[in-house]
Design a protein around this motif. Structure first.
Motif: not given
Length: 794
Positions: A710-718
């Motif tokens: 998982a990318s940093v952006t994806g985790i922030i969005g999550l």
């Protein structure tokens, strides 16, 4: 037991410093705002409570008919007082109050010095018996009995005569009258509607010997006896009007306003003398603002309490296993909340003392610090503490204490649990309140900008009104005018009875000699040049002539468009028309100007007439072109001193006078903007803490997702998407409520902005941006952490 609970509370505060800091700071800010606004409300509601006979004192109110726009005035005819005193037995004492020269600044000569005075009034001798100001020198019972006598305040006496006893000294007023000082009284308190620095005997003016029912320019006060019925007195006043005023001229009724309501319930009453008129709507709005912000702060606590409940449940289970009852746990949780709230209140009191000077500068009111020690404030503070404790502590006290020991010890995190649902609901309520505040602040700001930039129909910029009330000689006035016109900075001048923004003479305009239908007409005597000086738009005819021959009985009139429309004719047709407007039989229209806002934008434009009749010329209006304002004013003052050395130089800028009309609205806007910002900050504190907790709860999940790619952006969005959803729900709830509140407030203005969709778009984007920024900070912190550490520590 209570002592142990307090110790436990203190340990929990120290053990979880981040959440404790957010809780205490958020509550402290919310409580500080609440306390400041409560002090303001206390100050406003304390007005006129110092008078011993306050419960029996009433001001007579003048209510005009529909034909006169249903206006309400604080002034009534001079003849009412003597007639009512003789004919209405319920009136124990009565007194009139007249603002010097219909509100003009007085030129005072005292102790061989020149001064200006804006708060000089004339009053009947009974005025001192009704209000009973404390006298330092002189006898209040006889101080205003004789003509040409005056009483002055302590600060005025010190200003004019130093620390000496001024009794028997003489002061000159406008180079026309000399008054003997017969008393010195303590200054009226800050929370008194009465604000006179000087009160002269009413029998010194011509209205005393020739009171009429036709000139409604006098505030009138009644002291009723103990058995008096307000309704009956009102009926008897109307009977006096019926007996003394012909039916066709009865375009008004009279009523009584209790002294206790004078300050807060006079915002829409015109012609009131007091400079300290309040507004009950402002008090209500500030009270609502305080409740909203306190609610946001309490929700912070409840939010974080629900977030921490996962840690608290096992503690509850162990305590219950060891025999603790639900009542004991409820008391413990309320004790913890009460302890945190108490700490917040102490911190809020410190913030309040530090913030009072700044708050005073915003609201324009001197808040007396005595209220901090008053019984009302102490009781209110205790009430705030109890209410905050009950609201903020209700969830942990009643929800967590009901868990069964086995359920608590076995249970894990459940996203669909009541706790999670409540937490989301509280976030929605919190952001709904914040969005309402944002929209309200934007609407208020836009309305003020609209008023500031609206074309008033005349140009108040670079125009100064110089008082010439003390210049008695017409030759001196003309000489002064010539001297000002000789200055290169001056582009035009005129002399006038008044100017837009202040009251002039009120008359009635009739369609013709046989018509009973009339409209209110403001009449302003001026010399030539008024159209050019005010930069009015001339629709037909011409300006008033520069001079008028002595003995000329013709009154030239320049009407505004509104008055011409009432006459039912076009501007060009009005030229040469004989005007029936109480200006004499030989009043003729020579010009028509376009409508202009001579009053507040809260009021519709009415009829207005410039004329060269007989009223005294009180001001010289000077339009100038100069970027060096101080030097220009120095030149004006120098010219004035050369021609009129015996008078003080007093001036008013027309644009500043316009700004003053909206001072209360600017105050409301400033308070709304600042406190809305603080409310949003408090909401962000709670959201920050909540996001930190959620990130902590999902540390292991984040670590696994990162290992799986998982990318940093994806985790922030999550981590952010749940909060974004809640903000959208808050917007759906807040928008209709905010629209209703804004619409209601804007109805106070005749000229107002439209509530367009962009306001809601901007407010929504601001709220969304704030939420995303606040949550993303914690989400980014969690997303960039080492997944190995996350899995190892969980």
């Amino acid at each position: 037991m209570l002592k142990n609970f307090i110790k436990i509370s203190w340990r929990r505060i120290k053990a979880d410093k981040t959440f404790s800091f957010i809780n205490i700071l958020g509550l402290s800010i919310g409580l500080t705002i609440t306390i400041l606004l409560f002090l303001f409300v206390l100050q406003e509601r304390s007005f006129d409570t110092m008078y011993a006979q306050k419960d029996r004192i009433y001001r007579v109110i003048f209510n005009t008919s529909q034909e006169r726009d249903n206006e309400v005035w604080a002034t009534v005819p001079a003849a009412l007082k003597p007639s009512a005193a003789n004919e209405i037995p319920e009136i124990q004492k009565s007194a009139r109050l007249w603002d010097h020269d219909f509100g003009k600044t007085a030129s005072i000569e005292a102790n061989n010095q020149q001064f200006t005075e804006q708060k000089l009034y004339y009053a009947d001798a009974e005025f001192l018996d009704i209000f009973q100001p404390e006298f330092i020198y002189g006898n209040s019972k006889s101080a205003l009995v004789r003509p040409n006598t005056i009483v002055i305040s302590k600060s005025t006496a010190e200003k004019y005569f130093g620390n000496t006893n001024p009794l028997g000294q003489t002061i000159g007023i406008d180079n026309k009258k000399n008054m003997e000082i017969t008393g010195v009284y303590m200054d009226f308190p800050e929370n008194s509607s009465l604000d006179g620095n000087m009160i002269a005997s009413f029998n010194s003016v011509g209205f005393y010997n020739d009171p009429t029912w036709g000139n409604a320019s006098f505030e009138t006060y009644f002291l009723l006896n103990d058995q008096a019925n307000r309704t009956e007195v009102t009926k008897k006043m109307q009977q006096l009007v019926d007996a003394n005023v012909e039916k066709e001229h009865q375009w008004y009724t009279l009523s009584l306003q209790p002294l206790e309501k004078m300050h807060l319930y006079s915002a829409n009453i015109k012609s009131a003398f007091s400079s300290k008129t309040g507004s009950i709507e402002e008090v209500r709005n500030f009270s609502l603002l305080a409740i909203l912000i306190l609610l946001i702060a309490c929700i912070n606590y409840m939010n974080l309490a629900t977030a921490r409940s996962q840690k608290s449940t096992k503690d509850v289970g162990i305590n219950k296993t060891l025999g603790a009852s639900s009542k004991i746990l409820i008391l413990r949780f309320f004790t913890e909340t009460g302890f945190v709230t108490l700490l917040s209140i102490f911190l809020a009191l410190i913030f309040t003392v530090l913030a009072i000077p700044f708050f005073e500068s915003i609201v324009g009111v001197d808040l007396s610090t005595k209220f901090l020690w008053s019984p009302e404030f102490v009781i209110a503070l205790i009430a705030i503490w109890l209410i905050t404790t009950l609201i903020a502590g209700s969830f942990p006290a009643f929800h967590l204490s009901k868990f069964s020991p086995m359920e608590v010890i076995r249970s894990g995190t459940n996203k669909n649990s009541f706790t999670a649902v409540l937490r989301k609901g509280l976030v929605v309520v919190q952001f709904s309140a914040s969005v309402i505040l944002i929209i309200s602040a934007i609407v208020i700001y836009n309305q003020l900008e609209f008023m500031r930039n609206k074309n008033l129909g005349y140009n108040p910029d670079n125009t100064v009104a110089i008082s010439i009330a003390a210049v008695n000689s017409e030759n001196e006035k003309q000489t002064l005018l010539d001297e000002f016109e000789s200055l290169p900075e001056v582009s035009s001048t005129t002399m006038a009875q008044g100017f837009p923004g202040i009251s002039v003479s009120g008359r009635a305009l009739y369609r013709n000699m046989n018509s009973d239908e009339a409209m209110s007409l403001q009449t302003n005597r001026t010399t030539g040049g008024i159209v050019e000086t005010l930069q009015l738009e001339l629709l037909a005819g011409k300006d008033l002539p520069a001079t008028k021959q002595e003995g000329d009985s013709i009154v030239d009139v320049v009407l505004n468009k509104k008055a011409v429309e009432f006459l039912g004719i076009e501007p060009q047709e009005a030229i040469g028309k004989n005007l029936i407007a109480q200006l004499g039989p030989n009043a003729y229209v020579i010009g028509v100007v376009d409508d202009f806002n001579f009053s507040s934008l809260r009021s519709p434009i009415g009829g207005y007439a410039f004329n060269n009749g007989l009223e005294p010329l009180q001001y010289m209006l000077v339009r100038f072109e100069s970027e060096e304002l101080p030097s220009t004013l120095d030149k004006f003052q120098s010219k004035f001193a050369e021609v009129v050395p015996s008078s003080a130089f007093d001036y008013t800028f027309l644009d500043k006078n316009v700004e003053q009309m909206y001072a209360r609205d600017r105050r409301t806007a400033t308070v709304a903007l600042i406190f809305a910002g603080l409310a949003i900050f408090v909401a962000c504190l709670g959201l920050f803490g909540l996001a930190a907790f959620m990130a902590e709860q999902r540390t292991k999940e984040i670590g696994i997702r990162k290992i799986l790619g998982a990318s940093v952006t994806g985790i922030i969005g999550l981590l952010s998407k749940d909060f974004v959803k809640l903000v959208f729900i808050a917007l759906i709830i807040a928008f209709p409520l905010a629209y209703w509140l804004a619409y209601k407030w804007l109805q106070e203005f005749v000229y107002r902005i439209e509530i367009n969709w962009q306001i809601f778009l901007y407010a929504g984007l601001v709220a969304l941006l704030i939420a995303i920024t606040t949550v993303s900070f914690q989400a980014l912190k969690a997303a960039i952490s080492n997944p190995v550490n996350s899995l190892k520590n969980n």
